[in-house]
Design an enzyme around this catalytic site. Structure first.
Site, PDB file in Angstrom:
ATOM      1  N   TYR A 115       0.826  -1.204   0.000  1.00 35.97           N
ATOM      2  CA  TYR A 115       0.000   0.000   0.000  1.00 35.97           C
ATOM      3  C   TYR A 115       0.866   1.261   0.000  1.00 35.97           C
ATOM      4  O   TYR A 115       0.452   2.314   0.476  1.00 35.97           O
ATOM      5  CB  TYR A 115      -0.919   0.016   1.224  1.00 35.97           C
ATOM      6  CG  TYR A 115      -1.961  -1.090   1.259  1.00 35.97           C
ATOM      7  CD1 TYR A 115      -2.218  -1.879   0.148  1.00 35.97           C
ATOM      8  CD2 TYR A 115      -2.684  -1.349   2.407  1.00 35.97           C
ATOM      9  CE1 TYR A 115      -3.164  -2.891   0.180  1.00 35.97           C
ATOM     10  CE2 TYR A 115      -3.642  -2.354   2.458  1.00 35.97           C
ATOM     11  CZ  TYR A 115      -3.874  -3.122   1.339  1.00 35.97           C
ATOM     12  OH  TYR A 115      -4.819  -4.114   1.379  1.00 35.97           O
ATOM     13  N   LYS A 160       6.023 -13.842   5.418  1.00 36.77           N
ATOM     14  CA  LYS A 160       6.123 -14.836   4.338  1.00 36.77           C
ATOM     15  C   LYS A 160       7.568 -14.860   3.846  1.00 36.77           C
ATOM     16  O   LYS A 160       7.854 -14.801   2.642  1.00 36.77           O
ATOM     17  CB  LYS A 160       5.143 -14.478   3.217  1.00 36.77           C
ATOM     18  CG  LYS A 160       4.882 -15.611   2.227  1.00 36.77           C
ATOM     19  CD  LYS A 160       4.246 -16.831   2.845  1.00 36.77           C
ATOM     20  CE  LYS A 160       3.965 -17.893   1.781  1.00 36.77           C
ATOM     21  NZ  LYS A 160       3.572 -19.183   2.380  1.00 36.77           N
ATOM     22  N   ASP A 191       0.279 -17.615   6.168  1.00 29.74           N
ATOM     23  CA  ASP A 191      -0.819 -18.482   5.743  1.00 29.74           C
ATOM     24  C   ASP A 191      -1.187 -19.489   6.831  1.00 29.74           C
ATOM     25  O   ASP A 191      -2.367 -19.673   7.154  1.00 29.74           O
ATOM     26  CB  ASP A 191      -0.499 -19.182   4.419  1.00 29.74           C
ATOM     27  CG  ASP A 191       0.939 -19.649   4.318  1.00 29.74           C
ATOM     28  OD1 ASP A 191       1.694 -19.533   5.302  1.00 29.74           O
ATOM     29  OD2 ASP A 191       1.321 -20.145   3.237  1.00 29.74           O
ATOM     30  N   ASP A 215      -4.001  -6.349   6.977  1.00 29.28           N
ATOM     31  CA  ASP A 215      -5.336  -6.023   6.488  1.00 29.28           C
ATOM     32  C   ASP A 215      -6.164  -7.297   6.324  1.00 29.28           C
ATOM     33  O   ASP A 215      -7.303  -7.399   6.806  1.00 29.28           O
ATOM     34  CB  ASP A 215      -5.204  -5.289   5.153  1.00 29.28           C
ATOM     35  CG  ASP A 215      -6.500  -4.646   4.693  1.00 29.28           C
ATOM     36  OD1 ASP A 215      -7.486  -4.661   5.453  1.00 29.28           O
ATOM     37  OD2 ASP A 215      -6.524  -4.117   3.567  1.00 29.28           O
ATOM     38  N   ASP A 219      -9.302  -9.033   8.853  1.00 31.42           N
ATOM     39  CA  ASP A 219     -10.606  -9.347   8.275  1.00 31.42           C
ATOM     40  C   ASP A 219     -10.965 -10.811   8.524  1.00 31.42           C
ATOM     41  O   ASP A 219     -12.112 -11.133   8.847  1.00 31.42           O
ATOM     42  CB  ASP A 219     -10.603  -9.067   6.771  1.00 31.42           C
ATOM     43  CG  ASP A 219     -10.710  -7.585   6.449  1.00 31.42           C
ATOM     44  OD1 ASP A 219     -10.643  -6.770   7.391  1.00 31.42           O
ATOM     45  OD2 ASP A 219     -10.848  -7.242   5.263  1.00 31.42           O
TER      46      ASP A 219
END
Length: 320
Positions: A115, A160, A191, A215, A219
């Site tokens: 972002y 990651k 993950d 983000d 969620d």
């Protein structure tokens, strides 16, 4: 005098933020509030979604209560919330996820990563640069370490690094800072962390990760508490602070009066705690819990309450 900028934004932001502000303003009528209009609706009218004067106005506030912004798939449209986060250097996005048996804070690096806003379109491809800097990683690590230290809990570093080289830098800096601070920490691939968070939420306390992973992870964590309509957040920098629900503008239900205002109200409670009114923040949370236990909920939680009637029930519980 405490000055609060109130930004409803687009979609259901225009419905849930007035409810949240009504509660805050009733508890603290001495606050001086002012509205700042930014977002897609303004862009449609004027061609400007967020002007320099708006940034100046936001910087004049002691805190900002923010709704939600619609971001259309238009190459000429600049994300309003990204611009505000960068202009005010709101580098730490704190997203609490709390249930009966768990109390988690996801600490999302908020100023760079995917972002960063460095993007361009070519004939046969589109490119986005993922920026992970030493200073950006270090300061978000230290913010997360402070929280983990205050809460006396494990710090989990979501990454990651097995695939993305920039995440090696992020992970290594976070691990170094945590080891230096002498707190308990672990590094987990994002993950597997997302899956385990849903299966065993009670084992987590503070999770720090990069921008897009934070983000998505927050969620996903919304599943644990009934959805995004329940999750608040704080965007914190060294000088400024903005508080907003995690959910978006939800244009599919906007204007129907059924949006869940809990996330916005909780964001308002976080704003109050940031300003030093912790007791009021705790009162608001207790009132929310009491109203929900009585079965007063909006349709997303299986109830029939409207956005406004839910807010009125919370005010009644607070005695205001």
């Amino acid at each position: 005098m405490t000055r609060i900028a109130v930004v409803s934004g687009d979609g259901i932001g225009q419905e849930v933020i007035p409810v949240a502000w009504d509660i805050i303003g009733s508890l603290h009528p001495e606050f001086d509030s002012f509205e700042v209009e930014v977002g897609y609706a303004r862009w449609q009218k004027s061609g400007v979604a967020c002007a320099d004067d708006d940034i100046t106005a936001l910087k004049s506030a002691d805190a900002i209560l923010f709704g939600a912004i619609t971001t259309p798939p238009d190459p000429c449209y600049q994300s309003v919330i990204l611009r505000i986060r960068q202009a005010l250097d709101l580098y730490a996005n704190l997203r609490p996820v709390k249930g009966d048996l768990f109390d988690i804070i996801i600490v999302r690096e908020n100023s760079e990563g995917l972002y960063s806003g460095i993007e361009w379109r070519e004939k046969d491809r589109a490119c986005t640069v993922r920026v992970v800097s030493v200073e950006g990683s270090r300061r978000i690590a230290r913010a997360a370490i402070r929280l983990a230290g205050e809460r006396g809990c494990l710090l989990t570093i979501g990454n990651k690094a097995n695939v993305i080289k920039s995440d090696v830098l992020f992970r290594d800096i976070c691990c170094h800072e945590a080891a230096k601070a002498g707190i308990s920490f672990e590094a987990c691939y994002i993950d597997s962390l997302a899956l385990d968070l849903l299966l065993h939420p009670a084992r987590y306390g503070v999770i720090v990760t990069t921008n897009i992973f934070g983000d998505i992870l927050s969620d996903v964590a919304g599943y644990l508490v009934g959805g995004l309509g329940m999750l608040p957040s704080a965007n914190i920098g060294d000088r400024y602070a903005l508080f907003e629900p995690v959910h978006g503008s939800a244009p599919d239900i906007a204007g129907q009066g059924i949006a869940n205002p809990v996330a916005a109200i909780r964001s308002g409670a976080m704003l109050l705690e940031h300003l030093g009114y912790r007791d009021d923040a705790l009162r608001i949370e207790a009132a929310l819990q009491a109203v929900i236990r009585r079965g007063i909920t909006t349709p997303d939680l299986g109830g029939t309450a409207t956005t406004i009637s839910f807010g009125e029930a919370v005010k009644a519980e607070l005695g205001i």
